[in-house]
Scaffold this motif. Structure first.
Motif, PDB file in Angstrom:
ATOM      1  N   GLY A   1      54.555 -21.502 -13.335  1.00 59.01           N
ATOM      2  CA  GLY A   1      53.371 -22.119 -13.927  1.00 59.01           C
ATOM      3  C   GLY A   1      53.640 -23.511 -14.452  1.00 59.01           C
ATOM      4  N   LEU A   2      54.867 -23.998 -14.276  1.00 57.48           N
ATOM      5  CA  LEU A   2      55.195 -25.349 -14.727  1.00 57.48           C
ATOM      6  C   LEU A   2      54.655 -26.366 -13.737  1.00 57.48           C
ATOM      7  N   PRO A   3      54.228 -27.541 -14.195  1.00 49.70           N
ATOM      8  CA  PRO A   3      53.716 -28.543 -13.253  1.00 49.70           C
ATOM      9  C   PRO A   3      54.837 -29.101 -12.385  1.00 49.70           C
ATOM     10  N   ILE A   4      54.488 -29.533 -11.198  1.00 54.23           N
ATOM     11  CA  ILE A   4      55.457 -30.105 -10.270  1.00 54.23           C
ATOM     12  C   ILE A   4      55.785 -31.513 -10.744  1.00 54.23           C
ATOM     13  N   SER A   5      57.074 -31.799 -10.788  1.00 50.30           N
ATOM     14  CA  SER A   5      57.519 -33.107 -11.270  1.00 50.30           C
ATOM     15  C   SER A   5      57.415 -34.129 -10.153  1.00 50.30           C
ATOM     16  N   ASP A   6      57.110 -35.362 -10.525  1.00 49.76           N
ATOM     17  CA  ASP A   6      57.047 -36.432  -9.535  1.00 49.76           C
ATOM     18  C   ASP A   6      58.300 -37.306  -9.593  1.00 49.76           C
ATOM     19  N   GLN A   7      59.313 -36.871 -10.330  1.00 49.07           N
ATOM     20  CA  GLN A   7      60.567 -37.614 -10.429  1.00 49.07           C
ATOM     21  C   GLN A   7      61.641 -36.908  -9.611  1.00 49.07           C
ATOM     22  N   ILE A   8      62.590 -37.687  -9.138  1.00 49.57           N
ATOM     23  CA  ILE A   8      63.679 -37.139  -8.323  1.00 49.57           C
ATOM     24  C   ILE A   8      64.658 -36.428  -9.237  1.00 49.57           C
ATOM     25  N   GLN A   9      65.103 -35.263  -8.797  1.00 51.19           N
ATOM     26  CA  GLN A   9      66.040 -34.472  -9.578  1.00 51.19           C
ATOM     27  C   GLN A   9      67.319 -34.286  -8.788  1.00 51.19           C
ATOM     28  N   THR A  10      68.414 -34.119  -9.478  1.00 53.52           N
ATOM     29  CA  THR A  10      69.696 -33.877  -8.812  1.00 53.52           C
ATOM     30  C   THR A  10      70.084 -32.430  -9.043  1.00 53.52           C
ATOM     31  N   THR A  11      70.780 -31.878  -8.054  1.00 52.63           N
ATOM     32  CA  THR A  11      71.235 -30.502  -8.189  1.00 52.63           C
ATOM     33  C   THR A  11      72.523 -30.460  -8.978  1.00 52.63           C
ATOM     34  N   LYS A  12      72.809 -29.364  -9.605  1.00 55.28           N
ATOM     35  CA  LYS A  12      73.991 -29.229 -10.430  1.00 55.28           C
ATOM     36  C   LYS A  12      75.147 -28.562  -9.666  1.00 55.28           C
ATOM     37  N   THR A  13      74.934 -28.178  -8.427  1.00 52.35           N
ATOM     38  CA  THR A  13      75.994 -27.571  -7.613  1.00 52.35           C
ATOM     39  C   THR A  13      76.271 -28.454  -6.409  1.00 52.35           C
ATOM     40  N   ASP A  14      77.484 -28.319  -5.902  1.00 49.01           N
ATOM     41  CA  ASP A  14      77.859 -29.074  -4.707  1.00 49.01           C
ATOM     42  C   ASP A  14      77.462 -28.247  -3.494  1.00 49.01           C
ATOM     43  N   TRP A  15      76.428 -28.641  -2.812  1.00 47.43           N
ATOM     44  CA  TRP A  15      75.899 -27.824  -1.722  1.00 47.43           C
ATOM     45  C   TRP A  15      76.841 -27.793  -0.528  1.00 47.43           C
ATOM     46  N   LEU A  16      77.600 -28.864  -0.324  1.00 50.11           N
ATOM     47  CA  LEU A  16      78.508 -28.894   0.814  1.00 50.11           C
ATOM     48  C   LEU A  16      79.642 -27.883   0.609  1.00 50.11           C
ATOM     49  N   ALA A  17      80.186 -27.833  -0.587  1.00 50.26           N
ATOM     50  CA  ALA A  17      81.262 -26.879  -0.860  1.00 50.26           C
ATOM     51  C   ALA A  17      80.729 -25.446  -0.766  1.00 50.26           C
TER      52      ALA A  17
END
Length: 168
Positions: free
Chosen positions: A129-145
């Motif tokens: 129910g939270l509004p969708i953000s219009d700002q870019i966010q970074t992930t906290k995990t390394d997706w490649l690893a």
């Protein structure tokens, strides 16, 4: 009959029996006397109950029906009030114009109309129910690893396929 015995002096001796003690209902019933007037009054009360009971039931059913109909009338009167207000709104030319523009997409000559297709008008949000953000966010995990770890784990496991966890 009790057995009589003779005493030495020649008199008869009669055994005495004590009366049995009676309970309260037995005493009340023993003292109850029915006269003709009492029986007549009892018959009249029974007759009144027999005659009036069906009419009383009908009266109660009709009262319930009247209460239900009064509630229906009150609901109908409130809807009549709402419909009267709606009719009064339709008498206003500005309201008619606004409804024609909104419902039928009419425009006056010289106006420019823009129609947005697929716009629901409601603000979209996430599952929480939270509004969708219009700002870019970074992930906290390394997706490649994480990807490489998943590939190595899948390739080097000895577990059968049905035991492996599948991600939908």
């Amino acid at each position: 009959m009790a057995r009589q015995t003779r005493q030495k002096d020649g008199t008869r001796r009669v055994p005495v029996t004590l009366p049995r003690e009676e309970t309260a209902p037995e005493g009340w019933l023993r003292n109850l006397r029915f006269s003709g007037f009492t029986l007549l009054m009892l018959a009249l009360v029974i007759l009144a109950v027999i005659v009036l009971a069906p009419n009383l039931r009908i009266l109660l059913e009709q009262r319930a029906q009247i209460a239900q109909l009064e509630q229906t009338v009150a609901e109908a009167e409130s809807s009549v009030g709402e419909l009267t207000e709606e009719v009064d709104r339709w008498k206003d030319p500005a309201y008619i114009e606004a409804q024609a523009r909104e419902r039928l997409n009419y425009v006056l000559p010289g106006d420019i109309s823009y129609l947005v297709v697929g716009d629901t008008g409601a603000q979209q949000g996430t599952e929480n129910g939270l509004p969708i953000s219009d700002q870019i966010q970074t992930t906290k995990t390394d997706w490649l690893a994480t990807l490489l770890s998943s590939i190595y784990t899948a390739g080097l496991t000895t577990a059968p396929a049905q035991d492996l966890e599948t991600v939908p």
